[in-house]
Scaffold this active site. Structure first.
Site, PDB file in Angstrom:
ATOM      1  N   LEU A  33       0.847  -1.195   0.000  1.00 48.19           N
ATOM      2  CA  LEU A  33       0.000   0.000   0.000  1.00 48.19           C
ATOM      3  C   LEU A  33       0.876   1.236   0.000  1.00 48.19           C
ATOM      4  CD1 LEU A  33      -2.538  -0.967   2.800  1.00 48.19           C
ATOM      5  CD2 LEU A  33      -3.116  -0.598   0.400  1.00 48.19           C
ATOM      6  N   GLU A  67     -10.540   0.778   7.394  1.00 43.86           N
ATOM      7  CA  GLU A  67     -10.179  -0.331   8.310  1.00 43.86           C
ATOM      8  C   GLU A  67      -8.894   0.024   9.038  1.00 43.86           C
ATOM      9  OE1 GLU A  67      -9.348  -3.395   5.459  1.00 43.86           O
ATOM     10  OE2 GLU A  67     -11.371  -3.307   4.633  1.00 43.86           O
ATOM     11  N   LYS A  82      -5.132  -0.438  10.069  1.00 38.64           N
ATOM     12  CA  LYS A  82      -4.016  -1.120   9.423  1.00 38.64           C
ATOM     13  C   LYS A  82      -3.314  -1.969  10.474  1.00 38.64           C
ATOM     14  CE  LYS A  82      -0.242  -0.518   6.208  1.00 38.64           C
ATOM     15  NZ  LYS A  82       0.797  -1.336   6.831  1.00 38.64           N
ATOM     16  N   ASP A  87      -0.906  -4.468  12.363  1.00 40.27           N
ATOM     17  CA  ASP A  87       0.537  -4.591  12.325  1.00 40.27           C
ATOM     18  C   ASP A  87       0.941  -6.039  12.584  1.00 40.27           C
ATOM     19  OD1 ASP A  87       2.846  -3.364  11.813  1.00 40.27           O
ATOM     20  OD2 ASP A  87       2.965  -2.227  13.679  1.00 40.27           O
ATOM     21  N   TYR A 129      -8.765  -9.289   5.156  1.00 39.19           N
ATOM     22  CA  TYR A 129      -9.112  -7.973   4.617  1.00 39.19           C
ATOM     23  C   TYR A 129      -9.305  -7.918   3.114  1.00 39.19           C
ATOM     24  CZ  TYR A 129      -3.996  -7.894   4.329  1.00 39.19           C
ATOM     25  OH  TYR A 129      -2.688  -8.216   4.091  1.00 39.19           O
ATOM     26  N   LYS A 158      -0.981   6.697   7.877  1.00 35.66           N
ATOM     27  CA  LYS A 158      -0.206   6.224   9.032  1.00 35.66           C
ATOM     28  C   LYS A 158      -0.368   7.135  10.254  1.00 35.66           C
ATOM     29  CE  LYS A 158       2.658   3.093   8.414  1.00 35.66           C
ATOM     30  NZ  LYS A 158       3.794   2.877   7.572  1.00 35.66           N
ATOM     31  N   CYS A 169      22.885   9.773  46.856  1.00 35.54           N
ATOM     32  CA  CYS A 169      21.751  10.431  46.225  1.00 35.54           C
ATOM     33  C   CYS A 169      22.246  11.697  45.523  1.00 35.54           C
ATOM     34  CB  CYS A 169      20.700  10.781  47.273  1.00 35.54           C
ATOM     35  SG  CYS A 169      19.401  11.843  46.630  1.00 35.54           S
ATOM     36  N   CYS A 180      20.545  14.775  47.635  1.00 35.88           N
ATOM     37  CA  CYS A 180      20.846  15.123  49.026  1.00 35.88           C
ATOM     38  C   CYS A 180      22.122  14.483  49.550  1.00 35.88           C
ATOM     39  CB  CYS A 180      19.672  14.761  49.927  1.00 35.88           C
ATOM     40  SG  CYS A 180      19.499  12.988  50.184  1.00 35.88           S
ATOM     41  N   CYS A 238      17.168   6.232  47.684  1.00 33.03           N
ATOM     42  CA  CYS A 238      17.881   7.197  48.511  1.00 33.03           C
ATOM     43  C   CYS A 238      17.361   7.005  49.932  1.00 33.03           C
ATOM     44  CB  CYS A 238      17.582   8.603  48.010  1.00 33.03           C
ATOM     45  SG  CYS A 238      17.767   9.879  49.259  1.00 33.03           S
ATOM     46  N   CYS A 283      15.625  14.516  52.157  1.00 36.13           N
ATOM     47  CA  CYS A 283      16.009  14.701  50.758  1.00 36.13           C
ATOM     48  C   CYS A 283      15.011  15.634  50.073  1.00 36.13           C
ATOM     49  CB  CYS A 283      16.034  13.350  50.052  1.00 36.13           C
ATOM     50  SG  CYS A 283      16.348  13.487  48.293  1.00 36.13           S
TER      51      CYS A 283
HETATM   52  S1  IVH Z   1      -5.100  -4.311   1.961  1.00 34.90           S
HETATM   53  C1  IVH Z   1      -3.656  -4.278  -2.286  1.00 34.90           C
HETATM   54  N1  IVH Z   1      -5.953  -3.918   4.428  1.00 34.90           N
HETATM   55  O1  IVH Z   1      -0.429  -3.667   5.037  1.00 34.90           O
HETATM   56  C2  IVH Z   1      -3.969  -4.003  -0.874  1.00 34.90           C
HETATM   57  N2  IVH Z   1      -3.656  -4.388   4.073  1.00 34.90           N
HETATM   58  O2  IVH Z   1       1.359  -2.100   3.316  1.00 34.90           O
HETATM   59  C3  IVH Z   1      -3.333  -4.968  -0.010  1.00 34.90           C
HETATM   60  N3  IVH Z   1      -2.347  -4.495   6.136  1.00 34.90           N
HETATM   61  O3  IVH Z   1       0.638  -6.250   2.932  1.00 34.90           O
HETATM   62  C4  IVH Z   1      -3.499  -4.824   1.410  1.00 34.90           C
HETATM   63  N4  IVH Z   1      -4.012  -4.095   7.520  1.00 34.90           N
HETATM   64  O4  IVH Z   1       0.022  -6.823   5.334  1.00 34.90           O
HETATM   65  C5  IVH Z   1      -4.889  -4.195   3.628  1.00 34.90           C
HETATM   66  N5  IVH Z   1      -6.832  -3.591   6.549  1.00 34.90           N
HETATM   67  C6  IVH Z   1      -5.791  -3.859   5.759  1.00 34.90           C
HETATM   68  C7  IVH Z   1      -4.498  -4.073   6.271  1.00 34.90           C
HETATM   69  C8  IVH Z   1      -3.452  -4.332   5.396  1.00 34.90           C
HETATM   70  C9  IVH Z   1      -2.723  -4.366   7.406  1.00 34.90           C
HETATM   71  C10 IVH Z   1      -0.976  -4.769   5.710  1.00 34.90           C
HETATM   72  C11 IVH Z   1      -0.865  -5.919   4.752  1.00 34.90           C
HETATM   73  C12 IVH Z   1      -0.253  -5.374   3.516  1.00 34.90           C
HETATM   74  C13 IVH Z   1       0.418  -4.143   4.023  1.00 34.90           C
HETATM   75  C14 IVH Z   1       0.564  -3.142   2.919  1.00 34.90           C
END
Ligand code: IVH
Length: 676
Positions: free
Chosen positions: A85, A118, A120, A122, A230, A319, A413, A416, A431, A437
């Site tokens: 993305l 949605e 993102k 991790d 997703y 982000k 300390c 003090c 201390c 102190c």
């Molecule tokens: S869609 C073509 N939806 O982010 C679109 N990706 O930087 C493909 N990721 O490889 C991804 N949450 O591992 C999508 N709600 C979400 C996501 C998501 C996390 C991750 C995923 C992807 C990476 C892209």
């Protein structure tokens, strides 16, 4: 246009660095630098490549996704590439994205356009392939075209269906999603690994990726992994709805977990509102996210928009501010807290992280400092998540300058000069100066006046430090002797603020017993304990006179807390301060202690609880025994009538057996309680 030699060199060096980080991240699941640093390198390379397109080579890291699969696993060719993305780091970049979308679709920029929004997640991207409803293959993203075959591992994740629910699914259905390790599981896993002296993971994402790429699926099975799907990949022999959001609803009906936070929003304003909403809740989610993703919801639009090299034009990741950043340590100092705890603090080159500029980070205690081996001059990763105090995560060893020194624990300390000692079994050194102190004095005062204690408005840290430094305030009782004349002489203190402060000091005199107790700052007595003590005893004199055994009858009070309380009130000095506070007019509504059962079936019987009970918590058991007139204490003696032993009871059980105290199990206790 010819390319300057320095630019060529720079491009090569950036590629080198990015390749190295890709390897660390994707192959070893052990990144060296925070994401923010990696993103910066990538962006710098992208910028140079777009300025000098002749420099782009097919093997440039910008031209592909992630890193090649490792050979230990079989490889899987993705029928449709698993893309990445594009990122937006600001509202402006998001607006640019939306403008490009609207232009390409030839719609008005402010026309209603639905985005599926949605979090993102991790974690690690996976592809799950179902044939006739059966899971036949699981794969990592790999380089986007070829991934690793991790079928055996994904099969161990309980939330991934091995067989689809319901009906109507296509004969071939590839589902994509993010495997992640919820934070609680991650912390527990790392704690366990640390105990066993095994490798810990830097963050939940690497833990998820690392767990998926275990060669032995039994190891994967032990990891607390979860998934949210997703999107779909390759689909044949069936049809799906024509919006992304509806496909996710459908996937849920077939048995997949989808993120409950997802939402269809309207246009850019809807996206921004979603970003704010999720951002505000980021730290209370049970899993890590690093932003939100917006996807044009209509598939016909998605098709029209298409892709550029490695990312779709119809989606973008927005982000959140990075929670980890690189900076350098300019100094290491020791701070003295309210209870004398001496905490090492790193003074940092100011850095923007987690949404604010950070210039200090805690190093927790000496053990942590030495474990991480942080030295002045080091480049470190600092982390600031939510409202948590920023901390130094780790040192970048390759960037350590020459001639640095290991930091030694102070013996005196820094404020003090009193001795600093570390008791056995304690992580922190303290201390020994007590209220001699100035640092402890100032911290004790800050605590005393804080909002949840005496709630004195307008008496900030700086002012307290000044008053302490001038020896004007030694104990909380001196607060009530401050005069208007004295106050107006303080820095930045006008007539008006002096008056306001005096009146809020006056107002604070009328308080509650629980606030007062909490404000005294007895070690281990937090708000909850203060409130339990207040309601159990009703009167301060009763608490001051209580012995350790009696105190342990109070909710949440065990032997350690009880001994801290008796030690505190046993000090002549503390009794004096309390008397002076009362003499200056500090007061609270007195209450009679609540009546205790004197005729319950358990009247006069003393209980000790040990081990873990299954049907109730120890506190619940304590409440019920007390309600029936019994007493609950913390340690077994000849006076104990019953020991209630739960699971994994230890030394108390042995002692009770030696003293021939009656031992009850949970069922017997239950019976005793219901017999009355
Ligand atoms: S869609 C073509 N939806 O982010 C679109 N990706 O930087 C493909 N990721 O490889 C991804 N949450 O591992 C999508 N709600 C979400 C996501 C998501 C996390 C991750 C995923 C992807 C990476 C892209």
């Amino acid at each position: 246009m010819s390319v300057p030699a320095a630019t060529r060199k720079k491009v090569e060096s950036l590629r080198e660095q990015i390749r190295h980080h890709n390897y660390q991240y994707h192959v070893l699941d052990d990144p060296e630098v925070p994401d923010a640093e990696y993103d910066r390198l990538t962006r710098e390379l992208q910028a140079l490549e777009s300025e000098y397109p002749e420099l782009i080579t097919p093997d440039s890291p910008t031209q592909r996704v992630g890193a090649a699969p490792i050979s230990a696993f079989g490889t899987v060719q993705h029928q449709l590439p698993m893309l990445s993305l594009d990122n937006a780091f600001s509202e402006e970049e998001l607006r640019d994205f939306h403008r490009r979308v609207a232009d390409r679709l030839e719609i008005e920029i402010d026309a209603k356009l639905s985005y599926a929004a949605e979090p993102k997640l991790d974690g690690a991207a996976v592809s799950l392939l179902y044939q006739d409803g059966n899971l036949v293959q699981g794969a990592t993203r790999g380089d986007g075209t070829r991934g690793e075959n991790i079928t055996h591992n994904v099969r161990t994740i309980e939330s991934i269906p091995l067989k689809l629910y319901g009906e109507g699914y296509p004969a071939t259905l590839e589902v994509r999603g993010e495997v992640f390790m919820p934070r609680a599981g991650f912390n527990a896993f790392n704690a366990q690994a640390e105990k066993k002296g095994e490798k810990t993971f830097v963050n939940p994402r690497n833990a998820a990726a690392g767990s998926l790429r275990q060669l032995d699926p039994r190891l994967t099975a032990e990891r607390p992994l979860d998934i949210y799907v997703y999107s779909v990949g390759h689909v044949a022999g069936g049809i799906l709805p024509d919006r992304h959001s509806e496909v996710l609803d459908q996937l849920q009906l077939w048995g997949f977990k989808v993120c409950p936070e997802r939402k269809v929003v309207d246009g850019i304003d809807g996206c921004l509102a979603f970003y704010e909403e999720i951002g505000a809740r980021r730290d209370s989610l049970s899993y890590d996210i690093d932003g939100v993703v917006y996807k044009v919801d209509r598939f016909d639009y998605q098709r029209e928009l298409g892709f550029v090299s490695r990312a779709p034009r119809w989606a973008i990741a927005h982000k959140f501010p990075a929670q980890e950043e690189l900076t350098t340590v300019q100094g290491i100092e020791f701070q003295v807290g309210r209870t004398g705890a001496v905490t090492p603090v790193a003074r940092l080159e100011p850095v923007f992280v987690g949404g604010v500029t950070v210039s200090n980070a805690t190093l927790h205690n000496m053990d942590e400092l030495h474990r991480k081996d942080v030295r002045v001059g080091d480049t470190v990763i600092v982390r600031r998540a939510g409202d948590v105090i920023p901390e130094v995560v780790k040192v970048m060893p390759d960037r350590r300058p020459e001639r640095t020194r290991i930091v030694k624990a102070p013996r005196e300390c820094p404020v003090c000069g009193s001795a600093v000692v570390r008791e056995e079994d304690e992580a922190v050194a303290r201390c020994t100066g007590g209220l001699f102190c100035p640092a402890q004095r100032a911290e004790a005062l800050k605590h005393f006046v804080s909002r949840r204690a005496m709630d004195v408005d307008g008496l900030g840290s700086k002012l307290i430090e000044q008053l302490v430094a001038m020896d004007r305030i030694e104990t909380p009782a001196d607060l009530y002797g401050l005069t208007r004349e004295e106050l107006v002489e303080m820095e930045r203190m006008g007539e008006k603020s002096a008056e306001n402060l005096l009146s809020s000091i006056e107002d604070s005199k009328m308080t509650t017993l629980s606030r007062f107790l909490y404000g005294l700052g007895v070690r281990e007595v937090g708000e909850a304990t203060a409130s339990s003590l207040a309601s159990h005893y009703g009167k301060l004199e009763a608490i001051m006179a209580a012995d350790e055994g009696g105190l342990q009858e109070v909710q949440d009070v065990g032997p350690v807390v009880a001994s801290r309380i008796t030690a505190f009130f046993g000090e002549e000095h503390n009794r004096e301060v309390i008397q002076r506070l009362i003499d200056s007019g500090v007061t609270w509504p007195e209450a009679e202690p609540p009546p205790r059962a004197t005729d319950g079936a358990l009247f006069g019987k003393t209980f000790v609880l040990t081990g873990s009970l299954s049907g109730m918590t120890r506190n619940e058991a304590k409440d019920r025994i007390q309600a029936a007139g019994g007493k609950v204490t913390g340690s077994v003696s000849k006076k104990t009538d019953y020991l209630v032993a739960g699971d994994k009871a230890g030394s108390k059980l042995t002692k009770a057996q030696n003293l021939e105290v009656t031992v009850l199990n949970e069922v017997e206790l239950e019976k005793l309680l219901s017999d009355q």
